[in-house]
Design an enzyme around this catalytic site. Structure first.
Site, PDB file in Angstrom:
ATOM      1  CG  ASP A   1       6.211   6.002  -6.086  1.00 18.70           C
ATOM      2  OD1 ASP A   1       6.364   7.030  -6.217  1.00 18.70           O
ATOM      3  OD2 ASP A   1       5.605   5.648  -5.100  1.00 18.70           O
TER       4      ASP A   1
ATOM      5  N   GLY B   1       4.050   3.303   2.330  1.00 22.68           N
ATOM      6  CA  GLY B   1       5.436   3.670   1.561  1.00 22.68           C
ATOM      7  C   GLY B   1       5.676   2.688   0.564  1.00 22.68           C
TER       8      GLY B   1
ATOM      9  CB  SER C   1      -0.886   0.045   1.210  1.00 18.74           C
ATOM     10  OG  SER C   1      -0.554   0.834   2.100  1.00 18.74           O
ATOM     11  CE  LYS C   2       2.227   7.325  -3.097  1.00 14.01           C
ATOM     12  NZ  LYS C   2       3.606   7.295  -3.587  1.00 14.01           N
ATOM     13  NE  ARG C   3      -3.920   4.790   3.644  1.00 10.75           N
ATOM     14  CZ  ARG C   3      -4.912   4.116   4.033  1.00 10.75           C
ATOM     15  NH1 ARG C   3      -5.114   3.431   5.127  1.00 10.75           N
ATOM     16  NH2 ARG C   3      -5.944   3.847   3.162  1.00 10.75           N
TER      17      ARG C   3
END
Ligand code: GLU
Length: 485
Positions: free
Chosen positions: A263, A257, A253-255
């Site tokens: 990216d 990182g 998850s992006k949350r």
């Protein structure tokens, strides 16, 4: 059979989550493998989360990965608009119709009232399920109140008796008790639909045959089916996908990182390699083949190959695969992609194409480049210990002898005519000196780069740096060793 139509329905979050990209890929492959159509729909009903430029990121990603949508906000189509916020009136009329069909009701409850019920449930240790007092209001009365300007929402009406069953292509047959389903909001007080309503209306209106989405929607799907049934519409084929994991216990998850598609591209991965890799995150071709072009994926993909166990995202595997794709690029393509990386590090005049020739066989991601080539711009301050190498059978005195001899070889103006010529000169030199390969090439490479690991061997590096710079660096090494003795 009706035409296969699938859709990718991202919310404009400002980045492309790898899981969403995989959903898009499978949607795309399902459509294209069966000569169907692929639709792009923007799900932006959560206006509070509006992010500037987020829709452009979606278009750009689609373009970068080569998913060509047959319909969508930017290309049009027969079932638009394809942006949910532009479909407000459509949802409203469907919501009114659903009320008439008994599948929904108007609700005038305030947030405080709902909260009161939640707290009561919590205090009594019961799971919260909103019991809507507005269900007893007649439709006529409710519409009168609405006409008089009262704020309202439209909530789904679910008969708690009975069960709802459906088949998911990945998870199989799923049955839930209707009493477990909550009567959630379908149309919010701002007139916009929730996902729970919009997905049904849009998928029906856009004639979507296959719905691919994350398995977090699996438990709500019976509610959607009740809506389809209330209207008397066909239910689409469902393909729910397990989440992509970062490790055994945590989702990617992006949350947390974890990398988004952007990216990864920024870190030097090729979109083609990313797509190839994520195709295999949950789908198996049932053969040993791992490298697939988009055409091969379209040819080989089948829903039956999708696995319900959650795959783990293995960055090392992606790196390897990216390396395979890098080596498949033409030198021209590779060179074009590496130029921005060179420009960040190298200011001196060298033959950058020659550098690309050396690097293409050696890197797995473009982001490795800077560290590999930093010696070109300036020789790092290295330790003399680097010249002492057991396996290469070198020490300081051998190194000095070799480097002094190399100076005379390099001094010959013809020596740098071509890489082959330079290599042959050094081979002739080591034969004359009675040395082993490593004894000659190791000290020269260290002197030229100041590093243990370099892209390319002594000849390649010397040729790249050119005669003048090579002689200068060897002289520095000779003096360094002499000063230490
Ligand atoms: N807008 C939803 C999301 O981004 C899409 C779910 C679906 O594909 O139906 O998660």
């Amino acid at each position: 059979m009706n035409k296969i139509r699938s859709r990718f329905a991202p919310s404009p979050t400002g980045y492309m989550h790898i899981g969403n990209l995989r959903t898009a890929l499978y949607e795309y492959l399902i459509a294209k493998s069966q000569k169907g159509e692929f639709v792009l729909r923007i799900e932006d009903t959560d206006q509070e989360r509006y992010i500037e430029g987020a829709v452009d990121i979606i278009y750009k990603t689609m373009k970068d990965v080569g998913f060509v949508h047959d319909e969508g906000p930017d290309v049009g189509g027969a079932y638009g608009p394809y942006i949910q916020s532009e479909r407000k009136s459509i949802y409203k009329s469907y919501a009114d119709q659903l009320v008439d069909l008994g599948g929904a009701h108007y609700c005038f409850c305030s947030a405080e009232e709902i909260e009161k019920q939640r707290q009561y449930a919590e205090q009594n240790g019961k799971p919260f399920k909103f019991i809507d007092p507005c269900k007893s209001i007649s439709v006529d009365e409710a519409r009168e109140r609405i006409k008089n300007g009262e704020k309202y929402t439209v909530r789904q009406t679910i008969d708690p008796v009975g069960k709802t069953t459906f088949i998911d292509e990945v998870y199989g047959k799923i049955t839930v008790d209707n009493s477990a389903l909550d009567e959630g909001i379908l149309l919010k007080s701002d007139g916009l639909p929730t996902y729970n309503f919009a997905n049904v209306i849009d998928d029906h209106e856009m004639k979507i045959s296959h719905v691919v989405r994350g398995n977090e929607y699996l438990s709500s799907t019976p509610k959607y089916n009740l809506i389809y049934e209330a209207y008397g519409w066909d239910i689409p084929t469902y393909v729910h996908l397990p989440p992509i994991m970062k490790d055994e216990h945590n989702k990617l998850s992006k949350r947390n990182g974890d990398a988004s598609f952007q990216d990864l591209v920024q870190k030097g991965y090729l979109p083609e390699a990313i797509i190839n890799y994520i195709a295999l995150l949950g789908w198996s071709p049932k053969t040993e083949q791992e490298i697939f072009s988009m055409d091969e994926l379209i040819e080989k993909f089948s829903i039956k190959g999708i696995n319900k166990s959650a795959p783990i995202f293995d960055i090392e595997k992606l790196k390897w695969m990216n390396g395979v794709y890098i080596r498949r690029l033409s030198l021209e393509d590779f060179h074009e992609k590496t130029l921005p990386y060179y420009q960040q590090t190298i200011k001196r005049e060298i033959d950058l194409k020659e550098l690309s020739k050396i690097l293409q066989s050696r890197i797995n991601t473009f982001s490795e480049i800077s560290e590999l080539i930093d010696f070109i711009e300036s020789l790092p301050d290295y330790s003399l210990d680097l010249f002492i190498h057991k396996k290469m059978k070198t020490d300081l005195s051998i190194s000095l002898k070799v480097l002094e001899e190399a100076l005379t070889v390099f001094d010959n103006p013809d020596c740098f005519g071509s890489r082959e010529k330079l290599h042959n000169e050094l081979i002739a030199m080591l034969a004359k000196m009675g040395m082993k390969n490593g004894q000659v090439f190791w000290p020269i490479r260290v002197a030229l780069t100041g590093k243990q690991f370099t892209p390319g061997g002594a000849t390649e590096v010397a040729f790249l740096l050119g005669q003048k710079e090579s002689i200068k660096r060897i002289n520095i090494a000779v003096n360094k060793i002499k000063n230490a003795q």
